[in-house]
Design a protein around this motif. Structure first.
Motif, PDB file in Angstrom:
ATOM      1  N   GLN A 222       0.994  -1.273  -0.190  1.00 53.87           N
ATOM      2  CA  GLN A 222      -0.150  -0.254   0.124  1.00 53.87           C
ATOM      3  C   GLN A 222       0.844   1.167   0.097  1.00 53.87           C
ATOM      4  O   GLN A 222       0.700   2.255  -0.689  1.00 53.87           O
ATOM      5  CB  GLN A 222      -0.652   0.121   1.141  1.00 53.87           C
ATOM      6  N   ARG A 415      -6.713   5.419  -5.833  1.00 56.81           N
ATOM      7  CA  ARG A 415      -7.559   3.535  -6.311  1.00 56.81           C
ATOM      8  C   ARG A 415      -6.316   2.863  -6.548  1.00 56.81           C
ATOM      9  O   ARG A 415      -6.974   1.501  -6.656  1.00 56.81           O
ATOM     10  CB  ARG A 415      -8.106   4.371  -7.648  1.00 56.81           C
ATOM     11  N   GLN A 418      -6.477   1.082  -3.209  1.00 55.48           N
ATOM     12  CA  GLN A 418      -7.704   0.631  -3.020  1.00 55.48           C
ATOM     13  C   GLN A 418      -8.046  -0.659  -3.678  1.00 55.48           C
ATOM     14  O   GLN A 418      -8.519  -1.748  -3.043  1.00 55.48           O
ATOM     15  CB  GLN A 418      -8.452   1.635  -3.208  1.00 55.48           C
TER      16      GLN A 418
END
Length: 424
Positions: A222, A415, A418
């Motif tokens: 991430q 995005r 995510q």
């Protein structure tokens, strides 16, 4: 998550089919191998024809099942439909983590007898062999190794504009201005999601390096996906759009290559299957066209391994034909013939490269160096780095960002993170 849902549905169907004992028996006649693939352009069709000829020379029948379009997406859709109906082909072009997904469904056959007879463990680099195995057993055979991070160029066009092959992004953008002024399209491109993703991943590799690339696209880290490095890569990627022409939306990759061949465009970022188009046009590497690593990626090698996964068969003659095909794929005659036409390098690095062109010889040398120095990375855009569900989401985000004036690089990075979080 759509792809994951489809595979879950497929697994339920596959179990029912297996219980019925109908896997792969279909209407296949003795000695027939039905082969699903997406090699349909001029150079690709010629390349796959070499395997067909070798198989038929041994008395088996090749039933061609070619599905064009989408960098393999269309072929995978057809394959899932066939498998759900209990009638998969004998062999299918499947790559990377998707081999494991099909293995988990219990649909793939065991190629260990062929692998042991051919000593595949010794022939293949471990990074290649590992992808071909499911739970320790060979279920697929590698056809080749493609390098993704190539920049192809027309030397006459570059010379006419007074520029050289760029080695940095600053040089590339500066060359683009000179090429525009000289009346050329600086960068040929096909506006399809997989082609957008191909260009994007080379920019990430260039600006982040191999370790960052693996963190972002293999580990789905991430922090890496939302980092300043990723935002810089997205920004640079978006700038490349200004070097392309207005006719790019929906264009097939080989048509973009033709623009370079014909002198309409100067350069193209594309894997080395593009070289098959130059070869088919009768052009010589190093003279009629140039190859160079994408700026900033000389020490890295983003790879895409084409492979044939073999589906489980119960009919003896069909299985023997399937085994013959698997054996032929790794024999020197096919490896030489196929890869010289296709533009890739052999899956087995022990073969003599003297008959290959300068670009292929550099590719093999760079592969060996990257293997020794940790520069080998699996392609995100070509189904080598991650599962199909996450890759599909990345495709959507990357291409929407590339073609939208409303999405910022920061938003695109968020995005991507995510989408990756849903798979963790």
């Amino acid at each position: 998550m759509r792809a994951l849902t489809r595979l879950t549905t497929l697994k339920t169907s596959a179990i029912a089919v297996a219980m019925a004992g109908a896997l792969g028996t279909g209407q296949a006649s003795a000695g027939e191998v039905e082969v699903l693939h997406w090699w349909t352009s001029g150079g690709e069709a010629e390349a796959v024809g070499t395997l067909r000829d070798l198989l038929e020379a041994e008395g088996h029948e090749w039933k061609d099942f070619a599905v064009a379009g989408g960098g393999g997406d269309s072929a995978m859709t057809v394959l899932k439909s066939r498998a759900m109906s209990g009638n998969p082909p004998a062999a299918a072009q499947i790559k990377g983590p998707e081999i494991q997904e099909w293995g988990e469904l219990g649909l793939l056959g065991n190629l260990d007898p062929v692998a042991e007879a051919g000593d595949w463990d010794a022939l293949l680099p471990e990074v290649v062999a590992d992808i071909m195995r499911h739970e320790g057993h060979y279920v697929a055979v590698p056809v080749n190794v493609h390098r993704i991070n190539w920049l192809w160029a027309n030397p006459e066009v570059l010379a006419d504009a007074g520029v050289e092959v760029p080695t940095t992004w600053d040089e590339l953008f500066a060359a683009g201005e000179a090429l525009r002024e000289a009346g050329y399209v600086p960068l040929a491109h096909g506006g399809q999601p997989w082609q957008d993703a191909t260009t994007f991943e080379t920019v990430v590799l260039s600006l982040g390096g191999s370790d960052f690339y693996r963190r972002a696209f293999v580990e789905l880290d991430q922090e890496a996906l939302e980092s300043d490095t990723m935002i810089e890569a997205l920004t640079t990627f978006k700038r490349l759009r200004g070097l392309m022409d207005e006719g790019m939306p929906g264009r097939d990759w080989n048509l973009a290559t033709s623009m370079v061949i014909e002198g309409e465009a100067a350069m193209q970022i594309m894997g080395d299957w593009a070289k098959g188009e130059f070869t088919a046009a009768g052009l010589e590497a190093g003279e009629d066209y140039l190859c160079a690593p994408v700026p900033g990626t000389a020490d890295a090698f983003a790879f895409n391994i084409d492979s044939f996964a073999m589906f489980r068969l119960t009919e003896q003659a069909a299985r023997e034909a399937q085994y013959s095909m698997a054996r032929l794929v790794l024999e020197p005659e096919f490896q030489h013939a196929f890869n010289r036409v296709k533009g890739s390098i052999p899956a087995r690095p022990d073969l003599d490269m003297d008959e290959f062109d300068a670009c292929a010889q550099r590719s093999m040398a760079d592969f060996r160096q990257a293997e020794d120095e940790g520069g080998l990375v699996p392609s995100m855009a070509h189904r080598m780095a991650m599962g199909s569900d996450v890759q599909g989401a990345f495709y959507d985000i990357v291409t929407n960002y590339f073609n939208s004036s409303d999405m910022s690089a920061d938003q695109a990075a968020e995005r991507l993170a995510q989408a990756a979080s849903l798979a963790l």
